[in-house]
Design a protein around this motif. Structure first.
Motif, PDB file in Angstrom:
ATOM      1  N   SER A 359      67.191 -70.042  -1.913  1.00 50.43           N
ATOM      2  CA  SER A 359      67.097 -69.049  -0.846  1.00 50.43           C
ATOM      3  C   SER A 359      66.350 -69.565   0.378  1.00 50.43           C
ATOM      4  O   SER A 359      66.379 -68.933   1.425  1.00 50.43           O
ATOM      5  N   TRP A 603      58.831 -58.235   1.047  1.00 51.03           N
ATOM      6  CA  TRP A 603      59.433 -59.443   0.494  1.00 51.03           C
ATOM      7  C   TRP A 603      58.404 -60.566   0.548  1.00 51.03           C
ATOM      8  O   TRP A 603      57.539 -60.594   1.416  1.00 51.03           O
ATOM      9  N   ASP A 605      58.115 -63.437   1.632  1.00 48.21           N
ATOM     10  CA  ASP A 605      57.898 -64.212   2.861  1.00 48.21           C
ATOM     11  C   ASP A 605      56.656 -63.760   3.622  1.00 48.21           C
ATOM     12  O   ASP A 605      55.967 -64.567   4.246  1.00 48.21           O
ATOM     13  N   GLY A 663      66.850 -62.701  11.612  1.00 52.80           N
ATOM     14  CA  GLY A 663      66.451 -63.037  10.250  1.00 52.80           C
ATOM     15  C   GLY A 663      65.654 -61.944   9.587  1.00 52.80           C
ATOM     16  O   GLY A 663      64.665 -62.225   8.893  1.00 52.80           O
ATOM     17  N   ASP A 665      65.143 -58.365   7.075  1.00 52.62           N
ATOM     18  CA  ASP A 665      65.292 -58.214   5.625  1.00 52.62           C
ATOM     19  C   ASP A 665      66.738 -57.999   5.190  1.00 52.62           C
ATOM     20  O   ASP A 665      67.086 -58.350   4.058  1.00 52.62           O
ATOM     21  N   LYS A 668      68.216 -61.326   4.613  1.00 52.57           N
ATOM     22  CA  LYS A 668      67.703 -61.971   3.401  1.00 52.57           C
ATOM     23  C   LYS A 668      68.105 -61.235   2.129  1.00 52.57           C
ATOM     24  O   LYS A 668      67.864 -61.739   1.022  1.00 52.57           O
ATOM     25  N   HIS A 671      69.768 -62.820  -1.073  1.00 50.80           N
ATOM     26  CA  HIS A 671      68.859 -63.633  -1.886  1.00 50.80           C
ATOM     27  C   HIS A 671      68.010 -62.739  -2.794  1.00 50.80           C
ATOM     28  O   HIS A 671      67.729 -63.098  -3.939  1.00 50.80           O
ATOM     29  N   GLN A 873      73.369 -63.715   8.629  1.00 55.25           N
ATOM     30  CA  GLN A 873      73.391 -63.891   7.171  1.00 55.25           C
ATOM     31  C   GLN A 873      74.490 -64.858   6.752  1.00 55.25           C
ATOM     32  O   GLN A 873      74.270 -65.739   5.910  1.00 55.25           O
ATOM     33  N   GLU A 876      73.485 -68.419   7.790  1.00 59.62           N
ATOM     34  CA  GLU A 876      72.385 -68.922   6.973  1.00 59.62           C
ATOM     35  C   GLU A 876      72.872 -69.348   5.596  1.00 59.62           C
ATOM     36  O   GLU A 876      72.444 -70.367   5.053  1.00 59.62           O
ATOM     37  N   ASN A 877      73.805 -68.562   5.032  1.00 56.35           N
ATOM     38  CA  ASN A 877      74.323 -68.848   3.691  1.00 56.35           C
ATOM     39  C   ASN A 877      75.517 -69.795   3.706  1.00 56.35           C
ATOM     40  O   ASN A 877      76.074 -70.094   2.648  1.00 56.35           O
TER      41      ASN A 877
END
Length: 937
Positions: A359, A603, A605, A663, A665, A668, A671, A873, A876-877
């Motif tokens: 992640s 989260w 982070d 970026g 939640d 993310k 993940h 998203q 990023e993935n």
């Protein structure tokens, strides 16, 4: 200094040119040091003395604790404000080197009458150590090449290269900022230790430098393996001798003993597979030295049959004993497996088998774009410097070659490790340009002023110095006796070779003599001088042009890399520049408006920032030591609202969500679902990648996403029809620019909170011990009992009960078509699979795409919404299948912009995703637009 690192000046060298040369070098060194410091102060000048990002806030909090409570309390610190309700033993899980250094500097400044706040010291530490690392790299290059010019050039490049700046900007209080200095200092002293004189002294210093490295960063594993590889290769190349033996032995013994004294490391150097190779080299060195002692006592030549019999016998015994030891210890689980992060260096990103490791965006592999971004012109010079390094005969020059190979192998596997490429490309560029300068200057002088000495020549020079000291300059009987003894005991001073090699040596000597004769011919000398003039002119012109480009680019990159992320500048649509400080303001609100014992769920982070700024209890943070606990957090955030509340009420008083697009939640959230599903398999039955937890094309949430607590907290009253249950959660704070929302958890379980707070419910490792782990409240016993421990693919010490899950996960992440499962047959899942483009389904044919005008693209609204979140998203993935399907049906989505003016092309470049960039350009994305800070993609 010159004597210590490159040897003695020759008597023939003219003094005045040397003085002038060193005056120029020292002037350049001064500029390099000043530049290396000032270029790291952009953030401090722009935002003030502010700690950046996430991990630095934990580092600062730990530093503050050390300063306030002292050494003993620090190493016995069990932090119950983190990883609630378990807590974290900080003293035994932290690399404390940077904290110790910072507190020492803080106290030194106060002692000298120039007191600074601890916050200010921590903000400046990266810049200070960035300058020190620059000096260490220059000396290391000098040592490995023997050329001070190469060292000065390498130092000038290292001062401003973006790959080094990325982890050493002012305020970026990261372990790497200090560890880079420790690493280069260790490499410098190690390479100096393998060359006489004073090799043992420098080996001791290298050992202590390595201890500093171990205390500073987990990357010490790279350092010890790099030294071990170098030591092993020198044996293969026939460079093994007494100096090398004692250097590695002293270094390894001191360094390993010191490493075991660092609590977070313990006995790992003698147990972890990642560190056993240097241990094996150490054992081989002892066996080799024993063989040499036996050979010399028998007075037999190096390559004689008797010598090889000794080696075969000794290594046979060592191998047998080693096999027996391994056979005994292996079944006991003594040897630990490769960690997921290390394993990820040998496999492609998102294929470690651990969704928590997968992640992290910076674990993506680096690509050519990343190298060009962080290395700039040095990326082009490095291959030529590497080729030249292979020609050098110095033992330390071999280190540069090996260092290059190892660094670029691992940097190709992980974007974060491009950091390590900064010093090595600086050294290679300095080596190349320094060699050119040396050669050109040599052509204009009968007495070479900067001639690069080979290891043989420098060693012979050092040997003559040592001999002269030993004999005291007496040439009578002692001198004769020394000469005779050297002949009679040649095997003890220098290994002899079999006569079979004599013809080859004579042929090589003849070839060398002929080459030198041609090289020194008068006509060739004239040609050399002309060539030197041309090269010098090219260096001056090219250096001015490309040097200026590199300098300007580095300044620009330094400014971009200096953004604290916890706050940033943005531009409103009317052109007004603002400072967005939503994150700190949200944490200050928690600090000022909640009880001291308030628990905040967010989260992982953001855990470090919440505990560091708000000083409130968090559920998880960036330490990520407990996969199952983070999975429980993921379950809370991705579960339906009421189901989530049944768990959250026992763990938290508040829930903090990052919103605002980019970026946040929602980006993310996949993940979170994957990590949760790796422990609670009922979250996404039969689908380890949780492909049904996301959005359809156009930003429409899937049913699973729409029901989740995360989506409702994120979009509460911001999207039609989305609201939270007012009986379960209450919004108490929304930041000025909508980046953070905080909700109070209603109907919390006071019984569970009181139970966790009771010290008698903690489990101590011994009566009266400080090491007491918290427990989950009894109300969550059923939930915890349903968890399955996540076993890594590489954990060979235990039976892997998750093999089916791992195969399915790896198949999905590899893009292979997974086996059908019953859960995939539901109508919702079938619809989502069809819409999101699951494996085996061909994408619809793309229509003709129209390139929009710049004026049209600039008129696109800048706003954070589900579409920008989904786009971020997908990039990023690296989910290019879904992205292609979306853009095929809606080509203009390629132009969407978030509120900071950034869009798909910005994000694709940020992730270094060349495939995504090509896809976006195929759909006619414009690359001539600017964001709120005036930056193009």
């Amino acid at each position: 200094l010159r004597f210590c690192f490159v040897g003695t000046m020759t008597q023939q060298t003219r003094l005045l040119p040397q003085i002038v040369a060193w005056a120029v070098r020292l002037y350049i060194i001064r500029l390099a040091i000043i530049s290396s410091y000032e270029i790291r102060l952009f953030a401090i000048k722009s935002y003030g003395l502010v700690i950046h990002e996430f991990d630095p806030w934990f580092n600062f909090r730990a530093t503050q604790y050390l300063a306030d409570n002292g050494w003993t309390a620090f190493f016995q610190w069990f932090d119950y404000r983190a990883w609630y309700p378990l807590g974290r033993p900080v003293g035994t899980t932290i690399y404390p080197g940077m904290q110790i250094v910072s507190v020492c500097l803080w106290k030194i400044f106060a002692f000298l009458g120039h007191p600074m706040s601890l916050n200010d010291v921590c903000c400046y530490v990266p810049a200070w150590f960035g300058a020190i690392a620059t000096c260490c790299l220059g000396l290391l290059t000098w040592e490995c090449t023997g050329s001070p010019n190469a060292g000065v050039i390498a130092m000038s490049i290292m001062a401003v290269i973006p790959a080094h700046i990325m982890r050493s900007v002012g305020g970026g209080y990261d372990n790497e900022s200090v560890a880079m200095t420790a690493m280069l200092l260790t490499f410098l002293l190690w390479n100096r230790s393998i060359r006489a004189p004073y090799s043992k002294f420098f080996a001791v210093l290298a050992g202590f430098a390595y201890i500093f490295m171990v205390a500073a960063w987990g990357g010490y594993i790279f350092v010890i393996n790099m030294v071990g590889i170098h030591a092993a290769v020198l044996v293969v190349l026939g460079h093994f001798n007494d100096d090398l033996y004692w250097s590695y032995t002293i270094f390894y013994v001191i360094g390993t003993y010191g490493a075991t004294c660092v609590p977070v490391v313990g006995w790992a150097p003698l147990k972890s597979l990642e560190q056993l190779a240097p241990c094996a080299v150490f054992i081989v060195y002892q066996a080799l030295q024993f063989c040499e002692v036996q050979r010399k006592s028998l007075k037999v030549s190096f390559n004689s049959a008797a010598a090889w019999k000794i080696r075969i016998r000794v290594f046979g015994i060592v191998a047998t004993l080693g096999a027996v030891v391994v056979a005994i210890l292996f079944p006991t689980g003594y040897f630990g497996p490769l960690s997921s992060r290390v394993r990820g260096l040998f496999v492609k990103h998102t294929r470690t088998g651990n969704p928590l490791v997968d992640s992290v965006a910076e674990h993506q592999p680096a690509n050519e774009q990343a190298y060009r971004t962080y290395l700039h012109h040095t990326y082009k010079l490095a291959p030529y410097g590497f080729a030249l390094s292979l020609i050098y005969t110095r033992s330390s020059a071999r280190f540069v070659s090996l260092w290059t190979c190892v660094v670029f192998f691992f940097a190709n596997k992980m974007m974060r490790l491009v950091l390590l490429a900064g010093p090595v490309t600086s050294a290679l560029s300095g080596l190349l340009l320094g060699a050119m300068v040396d050669w050109c200057l040599e052509q204009f002088s009968d007495f070479p002023m900067f001639k690069v000495q080979s290891s043989d020549s420098s060693e012979s020079t050092e040997k003559s110095v040592t001999d002269s000291k030993t004999t005291g300059g007496k040439k009578s009987k002692k001198g004769t006796k020394t000469s005779e003894s050297s002949k009679s005991s040649g095997s003890s001073s220098k290994v002899e070779e079999d006569d079979i090699l004599k013809p080859f040596k004579e042929a090589l000597a003849s070839l060398h003599a002929a080459s030198v004769k041609i090289y020194d011919h008068s006509s060739v000398k004239a040609l050399r001088k002309i060539t030197a003039v041309v090269i010098t002119f090219g260096l001056l012109v090219g250096g001015k042009q490309f040097g200026r480009e590199f300098w300007d680019y580095s300044q620009q990159m330094a400014e971009q890399l200096s953004s604290p992320s916890i706050m940033f500048h943005a531009q409103l649509r009317d052109g007004t520049t603002i400072t967005v400080d939503d994150y700190r303001e949200a944490y200050w609100w928690l600090r000022d408006n909640t009880a001291d014992d308030a628990r905040v769920m967010a989260w992982w982070d953001y855990g470090y920032q919440i505990s560091g700024i708000a000083n409130r209890t968090t559920i998880a943070d960036g330490n990520t030591w407990n996969h199952e606990h983070i999975a429980t957090l993921g379950r809370c955030l991705t579960a339906p609202e009421k189901d989530a509340h049944r768990i959250v009420r026992h763990l938290a008083d508040y829930v903090l969500i990052w919103t605002g697009g980019g970026g946040d939640d929602l980006a993310k959230s996949p993940h979170m679902a994957r990590i949760g599903n790796s422990v609670f398999s009922d979250i996404c039955p039969g689908d380890p990648t949780c492909s049904q937890f996301g959005f359809y094309q156009g930003g429409v949430p899937t049913p699973m996403m729409e029901k989740s607590l995360l989506y409702k907290l994120h979009s509460h009253l911001m999207k039609p029809g989305v609201s939270i249950d007012q009986d379960l959660f209450k919004e108490v704070y929304r930041s000025k620019y909508g980046k953070v929302r905080i909700y109070q958890v209603l109907k919390i379980s006071k019984e569970s909170k009181a139970w966790v707070a009771d010290p008698s419910n903690r489990v101590c490792d011994a009566p009266g011990s400080w090491y007491c782990v918290g427990q989950y409240p009894p109300a969550l016993d059923k939930l915890i009992a349903r968890r399955k421990n996540f076993a890594q693919l590489e954990d060979f010490n235990s039976a892997n009960k998750n093999s089916e899950y791992n195969r399915e996960y790896m198949a999905r992440m590899n893009g292979e078509k997974p086996a059908p499962s019953s859960s995939d047959q539901s109508s919702d899942n079938s619809k989502a699979a069809a819409t999101q483009g699951q494996d085996g389904e061909a994408p619809p044919k793309a229509p003709k795409i129209k390139r929009r005008s710049k004026k049209w693209a600039e008129a696109v609204p800048w706003e954070n919404n589900e579409q920008t979140t989904l786009m971020y998203q997908l990039l990023e993935n690296n989910d290019l299948k879904t992205l292609e399907r979306w853009l095929t049906t809606s080509p203009d989505s390629v132009h969407i912009r978030s509120e900071d003016g950034r869009g798909p092309l910005w994000w694709a470049n940020e992730f270094g995703n060349q495939d995504a960039i090509r896809l976006l350009k195929y759909f006619k994305v414009r690359d001539d637009l600017v964001d709120s800070s005036g930056q193009k993609p």
